[in-house]
Design a protein around this motif. Sequence first.
Motif, PDB file in Angstrom:
ATOM      1  N   TYR A  13      -4.389   1.138  10.922  1.00 39.36           N
ATOM      2  CA  TYR A  13      -3.803   0.047  11.166  1.00 39.36           C
ATOM      3  C   TYR A  13      -3.546  -0.244  12.667  1.00 39.36           C
ATOM      4  O   TYR A  13      -2.931  -1.420  13.114  1.00 39.36           O
ATOM      5  N   ASP A  38      -3.616   8.185   7.389  1.00 41.40           N
ATOM      6  CA  ASP A  38      -4.950   7.628   7.920  1.00 41.40           C
ATOM      7  C   ASP A  38      -4.698   6.231   7.640  1.00 41.40           C
ATOM      8  O   ASP A  38      -5.456   5.573   8.692  1.00 41.40           O
ATOM      9  N   TYR A  39      -4.064   5.816   6.584  1.00 43.55           N
ATOM     10  CA  TYR A  39      -4.053   4.199   6.377  1.00 43.55           C
ATOM     11  C   TYR A  39      -3.127   3.803   7.680  1.00 43.55           C
ATOM     12  O   TYR A  39      -3.605   2.729   8.354  1.00 43.55           O
ATOM     13  N   TYR A  49     -12.147   3.708   6.718  1.00 41.31           N
ATOM     14  CA  TYR A  49     -11.356   2.370   6.180  1.00 41.31           C
ATOM     15  C   TYR A  49     -12.014   1.101   6.581  1.00 41.31           C
ATOM     16  O   TYR A  49     -11.805   0.229   5.564  1.00 41.31           O
ATOM     17  N   THR A  66      -5.575   1.259  -2.090  1.00 39.79           N
ATOM     18  CA  THR A  66      -5.424  -0.345  -1.367  1.00 39.79           C
ATOM     19  C   THR A  66      -7.131  -0.538  -1.434  1.00 39.79           C
ATOM     20  O   THR A  66      -7.924   0.097  -1.264  1.00 39.79           O
ATOM     21  N   THR A  99       0.796  -1.165  -0.004  1.00 38.43           N
ATOM     22  CA  THR A  99       0.133   0.254   0.092  1.00 38.43           C
ATOM     23  C   THR A  99       0.948   1.215   0.171  1.00 38.43           C
ATOM     24  O   THR A  99       0.620   2.197  -0.578  1.00 38.43           O
TER      25      THR A  99
END
Length: 218
Positions: free
Chosen positions: A138, A133-134, A67, A124, A51
């Motif tokens: 996580y 943000d990704y 997400y 992704t 990603t």
Amino acid sequence: MDLFSRSWAALLAAVADLPDEDFAKPSGCAGWLVQDLVCHLVIDAQDVLITLATPAETAPTRDAVTYWEVSDKPPTGEDDLDALIVRLAAAYQEPRLLKFHLDDVGSAAGRAADLADPGMRVATRDIVLSAGDYLTAYVLEWTLHHLDLAAHLPHVSGPSDAALAKTRQIVERRTGEKFPASFSDTDALLVGTGRREPTPAEQAELGDLAAKLPFVVG
């Protein structure tokens, strides 16, 4: 992003310290042994690397909260992808090989996260969001799986208070529901995501929310 790095490092360290016999014990993920969970973490680390190396030019369509998808059907460990993880984990045969692969790929994912521009857009799962943000999203993945790792291993320390609090915040914002203030962050996550059944006292405190559980985040 700092919490991503700290929560991931803590999870990697917990796996590295496991004695070999722990890999054959159950995890908190239905149908998975600890070795299966660790193999899943290898795939997670690969996903992070992929990603962060997949830039996007379009506007973000999701953020750290949106997400995640939410369903009410807990995993059984029997669908095709879960079954593949079990076969892959068994192929390692020796825990040291699985540990080595996780440390190798996991360390690379951690370095990539540290180097990433939080404002960079990445793609992704057919969505676009900022790298910041990704990586924040996580934190939830690492925290829930850290709980899964420690579920039947009392000698394994769980995730940090900061990671637990952030994950609870993400779950509550994503679902639009608040767990009782009397619930610790750990209990809210375990009960809320269906990792354990609420006690009679917790059931009473949950009230109408009990009928909406579990929130399966994935």
